[in-house]
Design an enzyme around this catalytic site. Structure first.
Site, mmCIF file in Angstrom:
data_model
loop_
_atom_site.group_PDB
_atom_site.id
_atom_site.type_symbol
_atom_site.label_atom_id
_atom_site.label_comp_id
_atom_site.label_asym_id
_atom_site.label_seq_id
_atom_site.Cartn_x
_atom_site.Cartn_y
_atom_site.Cartn_z
ATOM 1 N N CYS A 1 0.872 -1.182 0.000
ATOM 2 C CA CYS A 1 0.000 0.000 0.000
ATOM 3 C C CYS A 1 0.900 1.220 0.000
ATOM 4 C CB CYS A 1 -0.874 -0.033 1.253
ATOM 5 S SG CYS A 1 -1.943 1.404 1.459
ATOM 6 N N ASN A 2 0.814 2.022 -1.046
ATOM 7 C CA ASN A 2 1.640 3.237 -1.123
ATOM 8 C C ASN A 2 1.315 4.179 0.024
ATOM 9 O OD1 ASN A 2 3.030 3.437 -4.072
ATOM 10 N ND2 ASN A 2 1.138 2.265 -4.163
ATOM 11 N N CYS B 1 -0.824 3.817 -6.697
ATOM 12 C CA CYS B 1 -1.654 3.180 -5.673
ATOM 13 C C CYS B 1 -1.845 1.743 -6.142
ATOM 14 C CB CYS B 1 -2.991 3.900 -5.571
ATOM 15 S SG CYS B 1 -4.259 3.025 -4.626
HETATM 16 N N1 DGL Z 1 -3.734 0.434 -2.228
HETATM 17 C C1 DGL Z 1 -3.576 1.627 -1.413
HETATM 18 C C2 DGL Z 1 -2.368 2.433 -1.924
HETATM 19 O O1 DGL Z 1 -1.540 1.884 -2.619
HETATM 20 C C3 DGL Z 1 -4.867 2.340 -1.350
HETATM 21 C C4 DGL Z 1 -4.913 3.380 -0.303
HETATM 22 C C5 DGL Z 1 -6.270 3.656 0.255
HETATM 23 O O2 DGL Z 1 -6.825 2.780 0.911
HETATM 24 O O3 DGL Z 1 -6.732 4.786 0.058
HETATM 25 O O4 DGL Z 1 -2.208 3.585 -1.621
#
Ligand code: DGL
Length: 300
Positions: free
Chosen positions: A92-93, A202
Site C-alpha cells: 500500500c503506497n 496506488c
Molecule cells: N492500495 C492503497 C495504496 O496503494 C490504497 C490506499 C487507500 O486505501 O486509500 O495507496
C-alpha cells in the site's frame, strides 16, 4: 465468500532455519489493491506461501488521518508477524508513505514497502511530462516529495489525487460508466499537457489498466511497480537465506479480511484466478478497538 475457522492464528514456536524458510510471506493492504502485488509475488516466487490481509473495513486509508493509518498499519503488520510471517510486504503506497518508519521501529522481520514509480517514469518519458495518480495522503507525504526531489529534476510530474477510485475497486467496480467518467476527468488534463507516461501510484490502480487503456490508447505508458516489488522481495529473502525450497508447493495464498471478505474473494477469483476461501478476522487497534463491533464510518 467462505470461511475456514479452523485455520491456525497463533504464532509458531521458535523456528529452525528450514521451518523459517517454509514460513509464509505476509502481504498487507488497506483493501484489495495489494492483490496486484500478490499477483506479481505469486508469479515470481511460486514456492513461497503467502498470507494476504486486507483491512477493507477501514479502507480507503487515503481518506484517513495520519495517526489512524499508522495505527492500523502497525496492528495489521504485528498480526501478520504473529501468524508466523517471515517477511512483510506493505503493499500500500499510502501506508508505506505514512507509516513504514513506525513499523520498522517495532518489527524486526524484513519489511518491504511500495512507492510510486517516479524513477522509472522519469527514465521512460520522452516528452518529459508524466502524470501520477495516487491517494492524497501519498501525494502530500514527505517520502513522495523526496522521490520527486531525487528523480524528477528535469521531468514535470502532474500529480492527481484519485478520489473515488479506491472506493470503486473495493466494490469490484473496474469499468463502470461512472468510474470511466471519473478517470477521464483525471487523465484528460494530463494528455492535454503532453504527458506520455502515467504512474499508477496506488496498488489498487493496476486493476483499472484495461479501462485506462481504453481511454488513453497508447498515448500513455503505464508504470506499475508490482513486478519490481516481487524482485525486491526475492533479493531480500536471498540476502537473509529465507527463500522457500524449490518445489515447496505452497498451494493457494491464504486470504484474510477485516470486512466480510466477499469482494476480496470475488476480485481474487475473477482477476487473479485464485479461488481461495477468505477468513474474516478482527484486528483491534488503539483507534478501532472500542468500535470494533460496528463498522467505522468514513469522514464525509
Ligand atoms: N492500495 C492503497 C495504496 O496503494 C490504497 C490506499 C487507500 O486505501 O486509500 O495507496
Amino acid at each position: 465468500m467462505s470461511t475456514n475457522p479452523s485455520l491456525p492464528l497463533s504464532a509458531p514456536a521458535a523456528s529452525s532455519p528450514s521451518t523459517l524458510n517454509r514460513a509464509p510471506i505476509g502481504i498487507f493492504d488497506s483493501g484489495l489493491g495489494g492483490l496486484s502485488v500478490l499477483r506479481a509475488v505469486h508469479a515470481h516466487l511460486p514456492d513461497e506461501a503467502i498470507l494476504y490481509a486486507a483491512d477493507s473495513r477501514y479502507a480507503p486509508y487515503g481518506e484517513r488521518d495520519d495517526d489512524f493509518i499508522g495505527d492500523r498499519t502497525l496492528a495489521i503488520c504485528e498480526w501478520l508477524a504473529a501468524q508466523g510471517a517471515k517477511a512483510l510486504v506493505v503493499a500500500c503506497n499510502t501506508a508505506t508513505a505514512q507509516s513504514i518508519a513506525l513499523v520498522r521501529e517495532r518489527l524486526s522481520i524484513p519489511l518491504i514497502g511500495v512507492e510510486p514509480g517516479i524513477k522509472p517514469a522519469a527514465l521512460r518519458s520522452t516528452s518529459r511530462v508524466a502524470g501520477v495518480l495516487a491517494t492524497q495522503v501519498t501525494l502530500r507525504s514527505a517520502r513522495f516529495q523526496d522521490l520527486l526531489n531525487r528523480y524528477a529534476a528535469d521531468c514535470r510530474f502532474l500529480c492527481q489525487p484519485g478520489h473515488g477510485l479506491v472506493q470503486a475497486i473495493e466494490r469490484c467496480d473496474v469499468g463502470s460508466d461512472a468510474l470511466r467518467a471519473l478517470l477521464v476527468g483525471y487523465l484528460q488534463p494530463m494528455l492535454d499537457a503532453g504527458a506520455d507516461t502515467l504512474v499508477l501510484g496506488c496498488t489498487h490502480y493496476p486493476f483499472l489498466d484495461a479501462t485506462i487503456r481504453d481511454i488513453v490508447g497508447d498515448r500513455l505508458a503505464l508504470i506499475d511497480t508490482s513486478v519490481a516489488i516481487a524482485r525486491q522481495l526475492e533479493r531480500v529473502l536471498e540476502q537473509r537465506n529465507l527463500r522457500a525450497a524449490p518445489g515447496s508447493a505452497p498451494g493457494l495464498p491464504r486470504f484474510f479480511s477485516t470486512s466480510d471478505g466477499a469482494h476480496l474473494h470475488q476480485l481474487a477469483a475473477t482477476l487473479l484466478h485464485l479461488d481461495a476461501p477468505v477468513q474474516h478476522v478482527s484486528i483491534p487497534s488503539r483507534r478501532t478497538s472500542a468500535s470494533d463491533s460496528q463498522p467505522d464510518s468514513l469522514p464525509a
